[in-house]
Design a protein around this motif. Structure first.
Motif, short mmCIF file in Angstrom:
data_model
loop_
_atom_site.label_atom_id
_atom_site.label_comp_id
_atom_site.label_asym_id
_atom_site.label_seq_id
_atom_site.Cartn_x
_atom_site.Cartn_y
_atom_site.Cartn_z
N MET A 1 0.86 -1.19 0.00
CA MET A 1 0.00 0.00 0.00
C MET A 1 0.90 1.24 0.00
SD MET A 1 -2.99 0.92 2.65
CE MET A 1 -3.72 2.53 2.73
N MET A 2 0.85 2.05 -1.08
CA MET A 2 1.76 3.18 -1.26
C MET A 2 1.04 4.50 -1.00
SD MET A 2 3.73 4.36 -4.71
CE MET A 2 4.69 5.87 -4.76
N LEU A 3 1.73 5.41 -0.21
CA LEU A 3 1.20 6.75 0.05
C LEU A 3 2.35 7.74 -0.05
CD1 LEU A 3 -1.08 5.98 3.11
CD2 LEU A 3 -1.85 6.48 0.80
N LEU A 4 2.07 8.97 -0.55
CA LEU A 4 3.08 10.02 -0.66
C LEU A 4 3.05 10.87 0.60
CD1 LEU A 4 2.52 11.22 -4.35
CD2 LEU A 4 4.10 9.49 -3.50
N ASN A 5 4.25 11.21 1.14
CA ASN A 5 4.34 12.05 2.35
C ASN A 5 4.76 13.48 2.02
OD1 ASN A 5 3.73 9.78 3.98
ND2 ASN A 5 5.86 9.11 3.87
N SER A 6 5.83 13.65 1.23
CA SER A 6 6.28 15.01 0.91
C SER A 6 7.21 14.95 -0.30
CB SER A 6 7.02 15.64 2.08
OG SER A 6 8.23 14.93 2.35
N ILE A 7 7.45 16.15 -0.87
CA ILE A 7 8.36 16.26 -2.01
C ILE A 7 9.08 17.60 -1.95
CG2 ILE A 7 6.66 17.28 -3.61
CD1 ILE A 7 7.98 15.57 -5.82
N ILE A 8 10.38 17.57 -2.33
CA ILE A 8 11.19 18.79 -2.46
C ILE A 8 11.62 18.88 -3.91
CG2 ILE A 8 13.29 20.01 -1.76
CD1 ILE A 8 13.17 18.48 0.88
N ILE A 9 11.29 20.01 -4.55
CA ILE A 9 11.63 20.23 -5.96
C ILE A 9 12.60 21.40 -6.03
CG2 ILE A 9 10.74 20.74 -8.27
CD1 ILE A 9 8.00 19.73 -7.30
N HIS A 10 13.79 21.15 -6.59
CA HIS A 10 14.83 22.19 -6.65
C HIS A 10 15.36 22.30 -8.09
CE1 HIS A 10 18.02 24.81 -5.10
NE2 HIS A 10 18.85 24.16 -5.92
N ASN A 11 15.17 23.49 -8.70
CA ASN A 11 15.65 23.77 -10.08
C ASN A 11 15.13 22.74 -11.07
OD1 ASN A 11 17.08 26.10 -9.47
ND2 ASN A 11 19.02 25.01 -9.10
N ILE A 12 13.84 22.44 -10.95
CA ILE A 12 13.19 21.54 -11.89
C ILE A 12 12.18 22.36 -12.69
CG2 ILE A 12 11.74 19.50 -12.20
CD1 ILE A 12 14.59 18.84 -11.29
N ARG A 13 12.39 22.45 -13.97
CA ARG A 13 11.56 23.24 -14.88
C ARG A 13 11.37 24.67 -14.33
NH1 ARG A 13 6.90 19.66 -17.64
NH2 ARG A 13 7.05 21.43 -19.11
N SER A 14 10.12 25.07 -14.05
CA SER A 14 9.90 26.46 -13.62
C SER A 14 10.00 26.63 -12.10
CB SER A 14 8.52 26.93 -14.10
OG SER A 14 7.50 26.08 -13.60
N TYR A 15 10.37 25.56 -11.38
CA TYR A 15 10.48 25.65 -9.91
C TYR A 15 11.93 25.91 -9.51
CZ TYR A 15 5.73 23.90 -9.42
OH TYR A 15 4.37 23.76 -9.47
N GLU A 16 12.10 26.92 -8.65
CA GLU A 16 13.44 27.19 -8.11
C GLU A 16 13.66 26.33 -6.87
OE1 GLU A 16 15.96 31.15 -7.88
OE2 GLU A 16 14.39 31.12 -6.34
#
Length: 809
Positions: A1-16
């Motif tokens: 059983m899979m669940l998402l907790n959090s994500i960090i996006i750094h310098n990916i496409r339009s996200y700094e």
């Protein structure tokens, strides 16, 4: 059983840099088109499974050198954290294996991108290959499928069936059929090649039988010719014996004829020899007379007055020649050095005589000299102008005098002034004076012209010197090497001058009568040698004279002997002629017998050639049979191989491929019933139109029926198309959950699921979401109406090209 907790996006496409925590329940990521909603979903998939079919350049921010995604998720209550990094090197973007890891129970493990994907598939219990370039089919069809991708599936039958195969893990049938067809094509190609290789068996068998017949015929002919050859050789032996007997008789005749010819020749030779000796007597008489005359002339030559021998003279010649050579060599070197000195003077001018210490003062001196030369050039220019004026005046005066002389000639004896008659003497006196003045003017004009050209030459020379000084001023720093070379060359030139002077002194001696020693000694040597030669010639003449006198005596004795021999040989010749007259037609008999033998031998040669040709032909035919038998065996091997390939071909065409196709069809039909029931249920929830219903046909194509008539999906409204795509998507999700153990109701991601929906359809979303019974649902949409049906709202906006995420509640 899979669940998402959090994500960090750094310098990916339009996200700094953005950090997002995923709550349980239904979460909506809402924002305008192009605000960066899809990037969040791409980042989730990238963190879990890598690039797949995505390009690294499209994920990393354009101006960034590196970027990363850190995803925190749970599977069956266990927490995991995964990081993937993109790195730009030399304008190429790739995953950075040194900065990619997975954290399990707070223990970080560095893994390569492909190892990372394999570990995630193990954790999620996804039974699929860990190809780093492939997307996870279970994730794509059970958790997240882009809505536009699903719409494309609906309109592309090939892609739709491919999707069904991948979703339910039955693509192996299609792959097996495709591979079988490739193998079948290869077998057909090879069979064609093999068939061509044994197609000549009939021709080979025909050629073998034909060659066997030729061999039998040749063996019979060879046997006959060999018997004939033996008979002819026996006849040849008999003919040769007969010829030998005839030749023996003929040889006796030939010997007599040769003796006769020999005697005739000797007699004739004796007569010729007598004539020759008589001619020699006349020649010897002339030769003796000439020798006496030579002897008298040689006696007139006197011996040179010297005590030196020829070797001594030669020794002195060599000594003085060496002195000459040394002097020439020294003069040559001196001339070469002198040319170098001249070249240095021409190159550096007077500056070459400067010492190193005076070079620093040379510049000012050159400037003063240049100024002085310029003044002198002006003076010469003025002088030239004055000289030119004088020249014009003199030429004018000369022309006037020449006209007067011409006028005197035209007037005759009349006075040019008073026109009265004058004497011839007076007339000539007047003309002479004028001509004398003209001559004087010519001398003056020549002097003026010479002065003009001399001044003009000096002017040009001064101008050249001025230009030279200008160059020297700019090149003065390069003079030092020239001065050093000049001093060395000058010193060597002086040294050579002294050496040459010393050598010349050696050559000056009164003994040589003012001549060059080599020339004098050479003449002396020639005279000494001439006298020695004269003495030798006189001795030689005396010896020749004595020899000639002796030869004359010997020749006279020889003549007497020859006369006696001629008489004896004439008597012997008469006897031989008598014996020859007794032989009759011996040569004709030998010739006739030789012709018979020659004809017989030609026949033997012809038979031998026929036998040799037949043997060669027999050998060729035997080798041809052997070669064709070998080819036949090889062709039989290819025929056997072809039959095996043909069996494989028949098995693939008639049994394997149809069987695989039928098995796949049965498997698809077994899936179709559940797929159609599930799809119909989701469609009925999304579309409440009693006149319309939808079903799935045997090709898994959605069919819409209205009032008993089928409608093409392309003619439906945008909302209806979205409803069909969403129903199809949810059907795949539902059935995939049943098929995959790790995907029991947990996470679901829906991308723009309500695009084109009416308000009435939007109102049913909550009911549909509750029906899904998933613990965590993530919606991505630009529809604000969905905010009323979700538990959590995330607002995504873009400002100055950068995307931001804000949790609204």
């Amino acid at each position: 059983m899979m669940l998402l907790n959090s994500i960090i996006i750094h310098n990916i496409r339009s996200y700094e840099h953005e950090e997002v925590e995923f709550p349980r329940g239904i979460s909506l990521f809402e924002g305008d088109i192009g605000s960066g909603k899809s990037t969040v979903l791409m980042a989730i998939e990238f963190a879990l499974f890598g690039l797949g079919s995505q390009k690294a350049e499209a994920l990393l921010a354009k101006k960034a050198e590196s970027g990363y995604v850190i995803l925190d998720f749970s599977v069956d209550g266990e927490k995991y954290e995964i990081k993937r990094t993109l790195l730009r090197k030399s304008s190429v973007v790739n995953q950075d294996p040194k900065n990619s890891w997975i954290k399990i129970d707070e223990v970080k493990e560095l893994l390569s991108p492909s190892e990372l994907k394999q570990r995630v598939l193990q954790i999620l219990k996804f039974n699929e290959p860990a190809d780093p370039k492939a997307e996870s089919k279970i994730f794509r069809y059970a958790i997240f499928t882009p809505q536009e991708a699903m719409k494309e599936v609906l309109f592309d039958s090939k892609k739709r069936l491919e999707t069904i195969r991948k979703a339910f893990g039955i693509e192996d049938y299609s792959i097996a059929e495709s591979n079988a067809r490739e193998v079948l094509s290869e077998i057909k190609t090879k069979s064609t090649v093999l068939k061509e290789k044994f197609s000549d068996i009939s021709q080979l068998e025909f050629e073998i039988n034909e060659s066997n017949g030729i061999v039998f015929k040749l063996e019979s002919e060879i046997s006959q010719k060999q018997n004939q050859h033996k008979v002819l050789e026996g006849e040849e032996g008999k003919k040769m014996q007969e010829l030998k007997e005839l030749q023996a008789k003929n040889n006796d005749k030939v010997k007599l004829e040769l003796n006769k010819e020999n005697l005739d020749e000797k007699i004739e030779t004796g007569k010729v020899r007598i004539d020759t000796i008589e001619q020699e007597f006349a020649n010897y008489e002339v030769e003796l007379k000439e020798d006496n005359e030579k002897l008298e002339k040689l006696l007139e030559i006197k011996k040179p007055e010297t005590t030196k021998s020829i070797p001594e003279i030669m020794s002195e010649i060599k000594k003085f020649q060496k002195i000459n050579d040394n002097m020439i060599k020294s003069e040559s070197e001196k001339n070469s050095i002198h040319q170098d000195v001249i070249r240095l003077k021409e190159r550096f001018g007077d500056k070459i005589n400067l010492e190193k210490k005076s070079i620093e003062n040379a510049l000012n001196g050159l400037l003063q000299e240049k100024e002085s030369l310029e003044k002198f050039a002006d003076e010469i220019k003025e002088k030239l102008e004055k000289v030119n004026e004088q020249k014009v005046q003199k030429e004018t005066l000369k022309g006037s005098l020449e006209k007067e002389i011409s006028k005197f000639s035209q007037l005759g004896n009349a006075c040019p002034t008073c026109k009265q008659e004058i004497t011839d003497e007076h007339h000539h006196s007047l003309v002479g004076e004028k001509e004398k003045e003209v001559k004087s003017l010519n001398v003056e004009l020549q002097s003026i012209t010479d002065s003009f050209f001399e001044s003009n030459s000096k002017s040009k020379e001064i101008q050249n010197k001025i230009e030279s000084y200008k160059q020297e001023i700019s090149q003065i720093q390069g003079i030092i090497p020239g001065i050093e070379e000049f001093e060395a060359k000058t010193a060597r030139e002086n040294q050579l001058e002294n050496e040459i002077k010393g050598l010349k002194e050696k050559l000056q001696d009164s003994e040589f009568e003012g001549k060059n020693p080599v020339d004098y000694l050479t003449e002396l040597k020639d005279r000494v040698m001439q006298f020695a030669s004269v003495t030798d010639q006189m001795l030689q003449i005396v010896k020749v004279k004595q020899k000639v006198e002796k030869i004359i005596v010997d020749r006279q004795q020889e003549v007497d002997l020859i006369v006696s021999q001629i008489s004896e040989r004439a008597a012997e010749l008469e006897k031989i002629q008598s014996e020859l007259d007794s032989f009759v037609d011996s040569e004709e008999s030998v010739t006739s017998k030789e012709k018979e033998l020659d004809s017989l031998r030609k026949e033997i040669t012809l038979v031998s050639s026929t036998i040799a040709a037949s043997l060669e032909n027999l050998k060729n035919q035997t080798e041809k049979i052997k070669d064709n038998e070998s080819k036949k065996i090889e062709s039989r091997k290819f025929e056997t191989k072809y039959k095996k390939f043909d069996q494989f071909q028949q098995w693939l065409e008639v049994f394997f491929i149809p069987t695989i196709s039928q098995i796949e069809k049965q498997v698809l039909l077994s899936i179709l019933q559940n797929f159609n029931e599930t799809y119909t249920r989701w469609y009925s929830m999304l579309v409440e139109d009693p006149t319309k219903e939808s079903r799935i046909d045997e090709n898994f194509t959605p069919i819409v029926n209205q009032d008993g008539f089928d409608q093409e999906i392309g003619y439906l409204s945008g909302g209806e198309k979205t409803s069909i795509a969403l129903a199809y998507r949810l059907t795949l999700n539902s059935l995939m959950r049943k098929e995959t153990e790790s995907m029991k109701s947990n996470l679901l991601i829906l991308d723009e699921p309500t695009d084109g929906f009416s308000k009435n359809q939007l109102g049913k979303i909550r009911e549909l979401l509750d029906e899904l019974k998933s613990e965590q649902i993530i919606l991505v949409s630009h529809e604000k109406e969905l905010e009323a049906y979700v538990d959590n709202i995330f607002q995504i906006s873009k400002e100055n090209g950068l995307s931001k995420i804000i949790k609204m509640n």
